[in-house]
Scaffold this motif. Structure first.
Motif, short mmCIF file in Angstrom:
data_model
loop_
_atom_site.label_atom_id
_atom_site.label_comp_id
_atom_site.label_asym_id
_atom_site.label_seq_id
_atom_site.Cartn_x
_atom_site.Cartn_y
_atom_site.Cartn_z
N TYR A 1 1.90 10.53 84.98
CA TYR A 1 0.82 9.82 84.29
C TYR A 1 -0.49 10.61 84.36
N PHE A 2 -0.72 11.30 85.46
CA PHE A 2 -1.98 12.03 85.66
C PHE A 2 -2.07 13.27 84.77
N ASP A 3 -0.97 13.69 84.18
CA ASP A 3 -1.01 14.78 83.20
C ASP A 3 -1.54 14.30 81.86
N LEU A 4 -1.54 12.98 81.66
CA LEU A 4 -1.85 12.41 80.36
C LEU A 4 -3.22 11.74 80.31
N GLU A 5 -3.66 11.17 81.42
CA GLU A 5 -4.96 10.52 81.47
C GLU A 5 -5.59 10.77 82.84
N ASN A 6 -6.90 10.65 82.89
CA ASN A 6 -7.62 10.75 84.17
C ASN A 6 -8.15 9.36 84.53
N PRO A 7 -7.44 8.64 85.39
CA PRO A 7 -7.85 7.25 85.68
C PRO A 7 -9.19 7.15 86.40
N GLU A 8 -9.69 8.25 86.96
CA GLU A 8 -11.01 8.20 87.59
C GLU A 8 -12.11 8.00 86.56
N GLN A 9 -11.82 8.33 85.30
CA GLN A 9 -12.83 8.24 84.25
C GLN A 9 -12.65 7.04 83.34
N LEU A 10 -11.74 6.15 83.72
CA LEU A 10 -11.45 4.99 82.88
C LEU A 10 -11.74 3.70 83.65
N GLU A 11 -12.26 2.72 82.94
CA GLU A 11 -12.46 1.39 83.51
C GLU A 11 -11.93 0.38 82.51
N PRO A 12 -10.66 0.09 82.57
CA PRO A 12 -10.06 -0.84 81.60
C PRO A 12 -10.73 -2.20 81.63
N ARG A 13 -10.85 -2.81 80.46
CA ARG A 13 -11.37 -4.17 80.39
C ARG A 13 -10.31 -5.16 80.87
N GLU A 14 -9.05 -4.90 80.51
CA GLU A 14 -7.96 -5.79 80.89
C GLU A 14 -6.73 -4.98 81.26
N ARG A 15 -5.94 -5.54 82.19
CA ARG A 15 -4.63 -4.98 82.54
C ARG A 15 -3.62 -6.12 82.55
N GLU A 16 -2.44 -5.86 81.98
CA GLU A 16 -1.44 -6.92 81.84
C GLU A 16 -2.08 -8.17 81.23
N MET A 17 -2.71 -7.95 80.12
CA MET A 17 -3.47 -9.01 79.44
C MET A 17 -2.53 -9.94 78.68
N ARG A 18 -2.54 -11.20 79.02
CA ARG A 18 -1.71 -12.18 78.33
C ARG A 18 -2.44 -12.69 77.11
#
Length: 267
Positions: free
Chosen positions: A110-127
Motif C-alpha cells: 500500500y505504501f508504494d501507492l499512497e503516502n498515508p502521512e500526507q492524507l487525512e481522510p474525512r471518512e473510513r468505512e463510511m456507511r
C-alpha cells in the motif's frame, strides 16, 4: 407462482450478484444460504481492517513498520469473533503463517501507492444509505472518503486482488460508480475522482465522473432493480452459467449442475 420478500435496499455487491447470476442473488439475498468464508476473502477483511486502523493513528506514525504491526492484532480480533475460523481455513500453523505473510505483503505494498502521512481522510468505512428520486433505497460502505480544502471529493476503494484486464473491469467500475451515485445523492456533490487501489499488483485506476455519467449509472441501477422486482413477482430466478460458477458454493442446488433450488421462502 411464489412471491418471495425482496430486500428493502440494494447494495453494490448484491446488484453485482444479480448481474452475474440471478439465482446467485436469490440464494444470497432471499434464501440467505450460508457461505463459508474463503481464505482470500478473509485476507481482504484483514487488510481492510489494518488500513482503516492505520488512519486512526497520528500522521507521523503511519509508517510501513507501524502498519505491519497491526496485522497480528487485527487477526486476533477476527479469530476472537469466530474461534473455529483458523481450524476451518488453515491446515496447520505453517499454512496460517504463510497466509498472514501474504496479508503483510499487501499492507506493505500500500505504501508504494499512497503516502498515508500526507492524507487525512474525512471518512473510513463510511456507511451510506440513500433514497433515489424513484424511491429506490441504496446501501453500502465506502472504504475511504477524502475531501480537499477546495471541497473536492475523492472516493477510494481498496482491492486486495490484482487489477483486471481492461476487458473485465466493468464489475469494479460499476461498484465504485454505485458509491459515487450514493454520495452524489446524499451530499449533492459529484465526486471529483473515483479511485481503485489494487494491492495485489500495486496499481491504481481512477475515473473522474461527470454528472451525466452518474445520471446514466443511476438509470442502470434503477433498471437492475426493476429486473429484480420482475424476477421476484414471477418467482423466476434464472441461473446464468459462466466461468465464475467454479467459485460458487451452491452448485449442488443449481439446475445448471443438476441440482434443485429449495422452495422460495415466503414473507
Amino acid at each position: 407462482m411464489t412471491t418471495a420478500p425482496l430486500p428493502t435496499a440494494l447494495s453494490p455487491s448484491r446488484a453485482s450478484d444479480f448481474l452475474q447470476c440471478p439465482l446467485l442473488f436469490r440464494f444470497r439475498t432471499i434464501d440467505r444460504l450460508p457461505e463459508a468464508p474463503s481464505a482470500a476473502a478473509l485476507r481482504g477483511t484483514l487488510v481492510h481492517a489494518c488500513l482503516e486502523r492505520l488512519y486512526e493513528l497520528p500522521a507521523r506514525t503511519r509508517t510501513p513498520r507501524t502498519a505491519l504491526s497491526l496485522v497480528d492484532p487485527q487477526w486476533e480480533k477476527l479469530r476472537a469473533r469466530d474461534p473455529e475460523l483458523q481450524e476451518r481455513l488453515f491446515d496447520g500453523e505453517e499454512a496460517l503463517q504463510e497466509w498472514l505473510e501474504s496479508a503483510r505483503t499487501l499492507v506493505e505494498r500500500y505504501f508504494d501507492l499512497e503516502n498515508p502521512e500526507q492524507l487525512e481522510p474525512r471518512e473510513r468505512e463510511m456507511r451510506l444509505e440513500v433514497s433515489l428520486p424513484t424511491g429506490l433505497r441504496l446501501r453500502g460502505y465506502v472504504d475511504r472518503l477524502d475531501v480537499a480544502p477546495s471541497g473536492q471529493i475523492r472516493v477510494v476503494d481498496y482491492k486486495t486482488g490484482k487489477s483486471p484486464h481492461p476487458r473485465f473491469e466493468d464489475k469494479a467500475k460499476f461498484q465504485i460508480f454505485f458509491y459515487a451515485v450514493m454520495i452524489w445523492r446524499d451530499l449533492g456533490v459529484v465526486p471529483a475522482r473515483l479511485q481503485l487501489v489494487y494491492l495485489g499488483d500495486g496499481s491504481v485506476r481512477w475515473y473522474d465522473p461527470t454528472e451525466a455519467e452518474l445520471t446514466a449509472a443511476e438509470s442502470e441501477i434503477a433498471d437492475i432493480w426493476a429486473r429484480i422486482e420482475a424476477a421476484g413477482r414471477a418467482g423466476a430466478w434464472e441461473p446464468k452459467r459462466s466461468k465464475l460458477c467454479g467459485w460458487c458454493e451452491h452448485q449442488a442446488l443449481c439446475p445448471e449442475f443438476g441440482g434443485t433450488p429449495p422452495p422460495l421462502p415466503t414473507a
